[in-house]
Write an enzyme that holds these catalytic residues in place. Structure first.
Site, mmCIF file in Angstrom:
data_model
loop_
_atom_site.group_PDB
_atom_site.id
_atom_site.type_symbol
_atom_site.label_atom_id
_atom_site.label_comp_id
_atom_site.label_asym_id
_atom_site.label_seq_id
_atom_site.Cartn_x
_atom_site.Cartn_y
_atom_site.Cartn_z
ATOM 1 N N GLU A 15 0.849 -1.203 0.000
ATOM 2 C CA GLU A 15 0.000 0.000 0.000
ATOM 3 C C GLU A 15 0.882 1.250 0.000
ATOM 4 O O GLU A 15 1.870 1.322 0.721
ATOM 5 C CB GLU A 15 -0.896 -0.003 1.248
ATOM 6 N N ALA A 49 -6.486 9.518 2.778
ATOM 7 C CA ALA A 49 -6.142 9.074 4.135
ATOM 8 C C ALA A 49 -5.104 10.015 4.742
ATOM 9 O O ALA A 49 -4.171 10.422 4.050
ATOM 10 C CB ALA A 49 -5.594 7.646 4.104
ATOM 11 N N GLY A 106 -14.338 5.667 5.037
ATOM 12 C CA GLY A 106 -13.422 6.787 5.237
ATOM 13 C C GLY A 106 -13.575 7.341 6.635
ATOM 14 O O GLY A 106 -14.575 7.090 7.319
ATOM 15 N N ASP A 107 -12.566 8.049 7.063
ATOM 16 C CA ASP A 107 -12.646 8.704 8.365
ATOM 17 C C ASP A 107 -13.394 10.020 8.187
ATOM 18 O O ASP A 107 -13.171 10.730 7.214
ATOM 19 C CB ASP A 107 -11.240 8.908 8.942
ATOM 20 N N HIS A 144 -13.520 -2.100 14.930
ATOM 21 C CA HIS A 144 -13.399 -0.714 14.480
ATOM 22 C C HIS A 144 -13.523 0.187 15.705
ATOM 23 O O HIS A 144 -14.311 -0.089 16.610
ATOM 24 C CB HIS A 144 -14.495 -0.408 13.449
ATOM 25 N N GLN A 171 -7.058 -4.072 9.219
ATOM 26 C CA GLN A 171 -6.350 -2.967 9.854
ATOM 27 C C GLN A 171 -5.034 -3.517 10.413
ATOM 28 O O GLN A 171 -4.925 -4.729 10.669
ATOM 29 C CB GLN A 171 -7.232 -2.405 10.993
HETATM 30 P P1 FAD Z 1 -17.623 0.638 7.582
HETATM 31 O O1 FAD Z 1 -17.491 -0.758 7.159
HETATM 32 O O2 FAD Z 1 -18.747 1.441 7.001
HETATM 33 O O3 FAD Z 1 -17.744 0.661 9.187
HETATM 34 C C1 FAD Z 1 -17.661 1.902 9.904
HETATM 35 C C2 FAD Z 1 -18.309 1.738 11.275
HETATM 36 O O4 FAD Z 1 -19.725 1.628 11.113
HETATM 37 C C3 FAD Z 1 -17.872 0.487 12.035
HETATM 38 O O5 FAD Z 1 -17.832 0.807 13.401
HETATM 39 C C4 FAD Z 1 -18.979 -0.528 11.745
HETATM 40 O O6 FAD Z 1 -19.111 -1.468 12.798
HETATM 41 C C5 FAD Z 1 -20.200 0.382 11.643
HETATM 42 N N1 FAD Z 1 -21.212 -0.100 10.697
HETATM 43 C C6 FAD Z 1 -20.989 -0.602 9.459
HETATM 44 N N2 FAD Z 1 -22.160 -0.891 8.854
HETATM 45 C C7 FAD Z 1 -23.135 -0.566 9.736
HETATM 46 C C8 FAD Z 1 -24.567 -0.632 9.704
HETATM 47 N N3 FAD Z 1 -25.212 -1.100 8.630
HETATM 48 N N4 FAD Z 1 -25.260 -0.202 10.794
HETATM 49 C C9 FAD Z 1 -24.610 0.277 11.892
HETATM 50 N N5 FAD Z 1 -23.247 0.362 11.970
HETATM 51 C C10 FAD Z 1 -22.529 -0.052 10.910
HETATM 52 N N6 FAD Z 1 -9.416 5.757 5.076
HETATM 53 C C11 FAD Z 1 -9.334 6.718 4.124
HETATM 54 O O7 FAD Z 1 -9.873 7.829 4.316
HETATM 55 N N7 FAD Z 1 -8.677 6.486 2.939
HETATM 56 C C12 FAD Z 1 -8.078 5.302 2.674
HETATM 57 O O8 FAD Z 1 -7.495 5.125 1.599
HETATM 58 C C13 FAD Z 1 -8.131 4.273 3.660
HETATM 59 N N8 FAD Z 1 -7.583 3.046 3.436
HETATM 60 C C14 FAD Z 1 -7.741 2.042 4.364
HETATM 61 C C15 FAD Z 1 -7.244 0.773 4.075
HETATM 62 C C16 FAD Z 1 -7.404 -0.281 4.984
HETATM 63 C C17 FAD Z 1 -6.884 -1.654 4.644
HETATM 64 C C18 FAD Z 1 -8.070 -0.038 6.226
HETATM 65 C C19 FAD Z 1 -8.246 -1.154 7.225
HETATM 66 C C20 FAD Z 1 -8.568 1.227 6.513
HETATM 67 C C21 FAD Z 1 -8.429 2.275 5.592
HETATM 68 N N9 FAD Z 1 -8.940 3.569 5.825
HETATM 69 C C22 FAD Z 1 -8.840 4.558 4.880
HETATM 70 C C23 FAD Z 1 -9.591 3.875 7.119
HETATM 71 C C24 FAD Z 1 -11.124 3.658 7.067
HETATM 72 O O9 FAD Z 1 -11.710 4.553 6.151
HETATM 73 C C25 FAD Z 1 -11.645 3.920 8.476
HETATM 74 O O10 FAD Z 1 -11.231 2.890 9.351
HETATM 75 C C26 FAD Z 1 -13.135 4.195 8.601
HETATM 76 O O11 FAD Z 1 -13.357 4.761 9.906
HETATM 77 C C27 FAD Z 1 -14.045 2.978 8.471
HETATM 78 O O12 FAD Z 1 -14.100 2.553 7.177
HETATM 79 P P2 FAD Z 1 -14.853 1.160 6.778
HETATM 80 O O13 FAD Z 1 -14.877 1.100 5.331
HETATM 81 O O14 FAD Z 1 -14.271 0.044 7.538
HETATM 82 O O15 FAD Z 1 -16.320 1.496 7.362
#
Ligand code: FAD
Length: 290
Positions: A15, A49, A106-107, A144, A171
């Site tokens: 990455e 990110a 995303g964050d 998460h 993660q």
């Molecule tokens: P989700 O899967 O949507 O989950 C987010 C939260 O919501 C979790 O707590 C989950 O339990 C909860 N949730 C999910 N679905 C539901 C539902 N239906 N109802 C209620 N709660 C729910 N960030 C960036 O900005 N850019 C990047 O390029 C980037 N790359 C990454 C690469 C990797 C390998 C990893 C592990 C993380 C990366 N991140 C990046 C960080 C990521 O965007 C953050 O961790 C973000 O806070 C959560 O993203 P997610 O896609 O896991 O979210």
């Protein structure tokens, strides 16, 4: 070009992140040059990110795919994007031959409102309904950071996987036992998507503090000892970080991991040392699995 995951197991992927702001792309392509020489199965490019720019992800991923002939994985986020904003991005990636998307929520910055997609699963369903990409998604061995409990997070992960995720990337973590426990829990609730382990080599004590505050990863006593002993000496710290990441990866490979995703932090020299350390083992496993 090889078809990632269809034939190769375990995989070794890297990455990188684009430069901040409109930034000169020369340095990132120097990084890609060096990483490409290590023949990874795929290189992923982050999207927004840690404050890095969003606009360069498409350009960098497209070049990796076409100029370097290495499969590229473009990260995309719900944060900051409406459907109208994402469609041209997805179309360009598709036209440029990029076949892999890491779909993330995303964050969310303080006060930021999400537009059309609330969770990564919404984005995944949207992409699946209109485009033909291999979909990657994130998962969290220690849950998460916003999730109420591991059980809740796993339930959401199952829903996300069921939207059509082909590969999960974890993660970062420093304690393999936590990864194995998570992998068993995921399997026990019917998640059979391959889970690739995200490994970030430790290079400095400030990097560890930043990462841990962002994602809540446990720092085991072994790592704390390394930081106490070598934190003030950048060369020793780097060597210890390479050794620790290598040992983590060897253990993961011995325990049948689907793949290793190395968070390179745009430091190809570290990726090179780790890749060289594990090359023989990776090769023997791949030969075994045919
Ligand atoms: P989700 O899967 O949507 O989950 C987010 C939260 O919501 C979790 O707590 C989950 O339990 C909860 N949730 C999910 N679905 C539901 C539902 N239906 N109802 C209620 N709660 C729910 N960030 C960036 O900005 N850019 C990047 O390029 C980037 N790359 C990454 C690469 C990797 C390998 C990893 C592990 C993380 C990366 N991140 C990046 C960080 C990521 O965007 C953050 O961790 C973000 O806070 C959560 O993203 P997610 O896609 O896991 O979210």
């Amino acid at each position: 070009m090889r078809d990632y995951f269809a034939q190769i197991r375990p995989t070794m992927t890297f990455e990188i992140f684009p430069p901040k702001g409109s930034g000169d792309l020369a340095s990132i392509f120097a990084t890609v040059d060096a990483l490409a020489s290590l023949a990874p199965d795929l290189i992923s490019v982050t999207y927004g990110a840690g404050g890095t720019s969003r606009e360069n992800t498409v350009e960098i991923a497209s070049q990796i795919q076409n100029s370097y002939a290495i499969p590229a994985l473009a990260h995309l986020t719900c944060a900051g994007n409406s459907k109208e904003e994402l469609d041209p991005v997805l179309r360009t990636l598709s036209e440029n031959g990029v076949k892999n998307i890491l779909a993330l929520r995303g964050d969310i910055a303080e006060g930021e409102k999400l537009k059309d997609f609330r969770y990564a699963s919404d984005l995944i369903s949207y992409i699946k309904s209109r485009y033909d990409f291999r979909i990657f998604a994130a998962c969290y061995p220690e849950k998460h950071i916003e999730a109420y409990s591991m059980e809740d997070d796993l339930r959401c992960l199952k829903e996300k996987a069921d939207c059509g995720v082909d590969v999960l990337i974890s993660q970062l973590f420093f304690d393999n036992e936590l990864f194995y426990r998570f992998r068993d829990q995921a399997k026990s609730i019917g998640i059979d998507t391959p889970i690739v382990a995200g490994i970030m080599p430790i290079t400095s004590s400030s990097q560890i503090s930043r990462m841990v505050s962002m994602c809540g990863a446990t720092v085991p006593e072994k790592v704390q000892k390394i930081i106490r002993a070598f934190g003030h000496n950048s060369m020793a710290m780097k060597e210890a970080g390479i050794a620790y990441a290598t040992a983590q990866i060897v253990d993961l490979l011995a325990t049948g991991v689907d793949g290793i995703h190395l968070y390179t932090m745009n430091q190809p020299d570290i990726a090179k040392r780790i890749s060289e350390n594990i090359r023989g083992i990776l090769y023997s496993l791949r030969v075994k699995r045919g």
